[in-house]
Write a protein that holds these residues in place. Structure first.
Motif, PDB file in Angstrom:
ATOM      1  N   GLU A  81      51.140  39.717  21.479  1.00  0.00           N
ATOM      2  CA  GLU A  81      49.977  39.189  20.783  1.00  0.00           C
ATOM      3  C   GLU A  81      50.116  37.702  20.497  1.00  0.00           C
ATOM      4  OE1 GLU A  81      48.355  41.659  17.779  1.00  0.00           O
ATOM      5  OE2 GLU A  81      48.507  43.427  19.045  1.00  0.00           O
ATOM      6  N   SER A  82      50.190  36.927  21.560  1.00  0.00           N
ATOM      7  CA  SER A  82      50.162  35.477  21.481  1.00  0.00           C
ATOM      8  C   SER A  82      48.722  35.064  21.794  1.00  0.00           C
ATOM      9  CB  SER A  82      51.139  34.883  22.500  1.00  0.00           C
ATOM     10  OG  SER A  82      50.836  35.371  23.794  1.00  0.00           O
ATOM     11  N   HIS A  83      48.463  33.782  21.934  1.00  0.00           N
ATOM     12  CA  HIS A  83      47.131  33.355  22.386  1.00  0.00           C
ATOM     13  C   HIS A  83      47.310  32.443  23.580  1.00  0.00           C
ATOM     14  CE1 HIS A  83      42.891  32.631  22.369  1.00  0.00           C
ATOM     15  NE2 HIS A  83      43.147  31.353  22.537  1.00  0.00           N
ATOM     16  N   PRO A  84      46.867  32.838  24.758  1.00  0.00           N
ATOM     17  CA  PRO A  84      46.269  34.137  25.056  1.00  0.00           C
ATOM     18  C   PRO A  84      47.317  35.250  25.031  1.00  0.00           C
ATOM     19  CG  PRO A  84      46.437  32.830  27.061  1.00  0.00           C
ATOM     20  CD  PRO A  84      46.915  31.961  25.927  1.00  0.00           C
ATOM     21  N   LEU A  85      46.825  36.491  25.011  1.00  0.00           N
ATOM     22  CA  LEU A  85      47.706  37.650  25.068  1.00  0.00           C
ATOM     23  C   LEU A  85      48.532  37.600  26.341  1.00  0.00           C
ATOM     24  CD1 LEU A  85      45.074  40.397  24.161  1.00  0.00           C
ATOM     25  CD2 LEU A  85      46.726  39.341  22.614  1.00  0.00           C
ATOM     26  N   GLN A  86      49.661  38.301  26.356  1.00  0.00           N
ATOM     27  CA  GLN A  86      50.483  38.416  27.563  1.00  0.00           C
ATOM     28  C   GLN A  86      50.865  39.875  27.746  1.00  0.00           C
ATOM     29  OE1 GLN A  86      53.678  35.478  27.886  1.00  0.00           O
ATOM     30  NE2 GLN A  86      52.755  34.442  26.139  1.00  0.00           N
ATOM     31  N   VAL A  87      50.941  40.293  29.011  1.00  0.00           N
ATOM     32  CA  VAL A  87      51.316  41.667  29.334  1.00  0.00           C
ATOM     33  C   VAL A  87      52.296  41.651  30.496  1.00  0.00           C
ATOM     34  CG1 VAL A  87      49.143  42.684  28.518  1.00  0.00           C
ATOM     35  CG2 VAL A  87      49.346  41.983  30.913  1.00  0.00           C
ATOM     36  N   ASN A  88      53.003  42.765  30.683  1.00  0.00           N
ATOM     37  CA  ASN A  88      53.895  42.934  31.820  1.00  0.00           C
ATOM     38  C   ASN A  88      53.060  43.471  32.982  1.00  0.00           C
ATOM     39  OD1 ASN A  88      56.167  43.171  33.430  1.00  0.00           O
ATOM     40  ND2 ASN A  88      56.678  45.185  32.633  1.00  0.00           N
ATOM     41  N   LEU A  89      52.693  42.613  33.901  1.00  0.00           N
ATOM     42  CA  LEU A  89      51.808  42.954  35.014  1.00  0.00           C
ATOM     43  C   LEU A  89      52.498  43.885  36.004  1.00  0.00           C
ATOM     44  CD1 LEU A  89      49.061  42.343  36.462  1.00  0.00           C
ATOM     45  CD2 LEU A  89      50.303  40.541  37.686  1.00  0.00           C
ATOM     46  N   ILE A  90      51.808  44.975  36.340  1.00  0.00           N
ATOM     47  CA  ILE A  90      52.255  45.859  37.413  1.00  0.00           C
ATOM     48  C   ILE A  90      51.485  45.519  38.679  1.00  0.00           C
ATOM     49  CG2 ILE A  90      52.328  48.232  38.251  1.00  0.00           C
ATOM     50  CD1 ILE A  90      52.747  49.107  35.368  1.00  0.00           C
ATOM     51  N   SER A  91      50.153  45.434  38.557  1.00  0.00           N
ATOM     52  CA  SER A  91      49.340  45.078  39.726  1.00  0.00           C
ATOM     53  C   SER A  91      48.033  44.460  39.272  1.00  0.00           C
ATOM     54  CB  SER A  91      49.063  46.318  40.596  1.00  0.00           C
ATOM     55  OG  SER A  91      48.227  47.225  39.917  1.00  0.00           O
ATOM     56  N   ILE A  92      47.437  43.719  40.177  1.00  0.00           N
ATOM     57  CA  ILE A  92      46.134  43.138  39.952  1.00  0.00           C
ATOM     58  C   ILE A  92      45.351  43.246  41.241  1.00  0.00           C
ATOM     59  CG2 ILE A  92      46.982  40.817  40.450  1.00  0.00           C
ATOM     60  CD1 ILE A  92      44.879  39.790  38.380  1.00  0.00           C
ATOM     61  N   LYS A  93      44.101  43.654  41.128  1.00  0.00           N
ATOM     62  CA  LYS A  93      43.259  43.833  42.310  1.00  0.00           C
ATOM     63  C   LYS A  93      41.901  43.214  42.048  1.00  0.00           C
ATOM     64  CE  LYS A  93      41.184  47.250  45.305  1.00  0.00           C
ATOM     65  NZ  LYS A  93      40.785  48.624  45.483  1.00  0.00           N
ATOM     66  N   LYS A  94      41.465  42.384  42.989  1.00  0.00           N
ATOM     67  CA  LYS A  94      40.140  41.789  42.879  1.00  0.00           C
ATOM     68  C   LYS A  94      39.103  42.858  43.195  1.00  0.00           C
ATOM     69  CE  LYS A  94      39.836  37.787  44.642  1.00  0.00           C
ATOM     70  NZ  LYS A  94      39.700  36.602  45.486  1.00  0.00           N
ATOM     71  N   THR A  95      38.122  43.014  42.304  1.00  0.00           N
ATOM     72  CA  THR A  95      37.078  44.002  42.530  1.00  0.00           C
ATOM     73  C   THR A  95      35.777  43.364  42.976  1.00  0.00           C
ATOM     74  OG1 THR A  95      36.497  44.047  40.188  1.00  0.00           O
ATOM     75  CG2 THR A  95      38.091  45.687  40.952  1.00  0.00           C
ATOM     76  N   SER A  96      35.593  42.062  42.676  1.00  0.00           N
ATOM     77  CA  SER A  96      34.453  41.316  43.210  1.00  0.00           C
ATOM     78  C   SER A  96      34.709  39.828  43.009  1.00  0.00           C
ATOM     79  CB  SER A  96      33.149  41.727  42.513  1.00  0.00           C
ATOM     80  OG  SER A  96      33.148  41.276  41.175  1.00  0.00           O
ATOM     81  N   GLY A  97      33.988  39.031  43.758  1.00  0.00           N
ATOM     82  CA  GLY A  97      34.139  37.589  43.633  1.00  0.00           C
ATOM     83  C   GLY A  97      34.407  36.953  44.979  1.00  0.00           C
ATOM     84  N   GLY A  98      35.051  35.777  44.934  1.00  0.00           N
ATOM     85  CA  GLY A  98      35.293  34.958  46.122  1.00  0.00           C
ATOM     86  C   GLY A  98      36.287  35.558  47.092  1.00  0.00           C
ATOM     87  N   SER A  99      37.159  34.706  47.648  1.00  0.00           N
ATOM     88  CA  SER A  99      38.105  35.120  48.684  1.00  0.00           C
ATOM     89  C   SER A  99      39.284  35.899  48.083  1.00  0.00           C
ATOM     90  CB  SER A  99      38.634  33.889  49.409  1.00  0.00           C
ATOM     91  OG  SER A  99      39.269  33.039  48.484  1.00  0.00           O
ATOM     92  N   LYS A 100      40.098  36.556  48.963  1.00  0.00           N
ATOM     93  CA  LYS A 100      41.261  37.355  48.520  1.00  0.00           C
ATOM     94  C   LYS A 100      42.138  36.647  47.562  1.00  0.00           C
ATOM     95  CE  LYS A 100      45.538  39.418  49.699  1.00  0.00           C
ATOM     96  NZ  LYS A 100      46.755  38.954  50.093  1.00  0.00           N
TER      97      LYS A 100
END
Length: 100
Positions: A81-100
């Motif tokens: 709980e810092s600003h911004p919050l931080q998490v231990n990322l496992i995966s991230i996937k783009k669901t919409s928007g620009g390029s890969k």
């Protein structure tokens, strides 16, 4: 012997419960490409918003994101709980928007 087995089962259950994965969707608000950092604003209704409205993520260097992309983030462990919050990322996937 039964008590020892039950104790082991309880210990394993406690250890596994501390490693639960969580998922949220949000919109990329800031891209710091040189450091491979994204700042993501979780969508309204996501439970992580109870802790804050922005999440900082260190992403793999081979991923490219743009401000405005919608992403699905899977993480584990506590939300820092810092600003911004931080998490231990496992995966991230783009669901919409620009390029890969």
């Amino acid at each position: 012997m039964k008590k020892a087995v039950m104790g082991l089962v309880v210990l394993v259950a406690l250890l596994l419960s501390g490693c639960e994965e969580a998922v949220f969707e949000g919109t990329v608000a800031v891209v710091e490409a040189e450091e491979s950092i994204l700042i993501v604003e979780p969508h309204e209704g996501e439970s992580i918003r109870q802790s804050g409205t922005l999440v900082s993520l260190s992403v793999p260097e081979d991923h490219t994101y743009e401000v405005g992309d919608t992403v699905r983030v899977t993480h584990e462990g506590p939300v820092m709980e810092s600003h911004p919050l931080q998490v231990n990322l496992i995966s991230i996937k783009k669901t919409s928007g620009g390029s890969k």
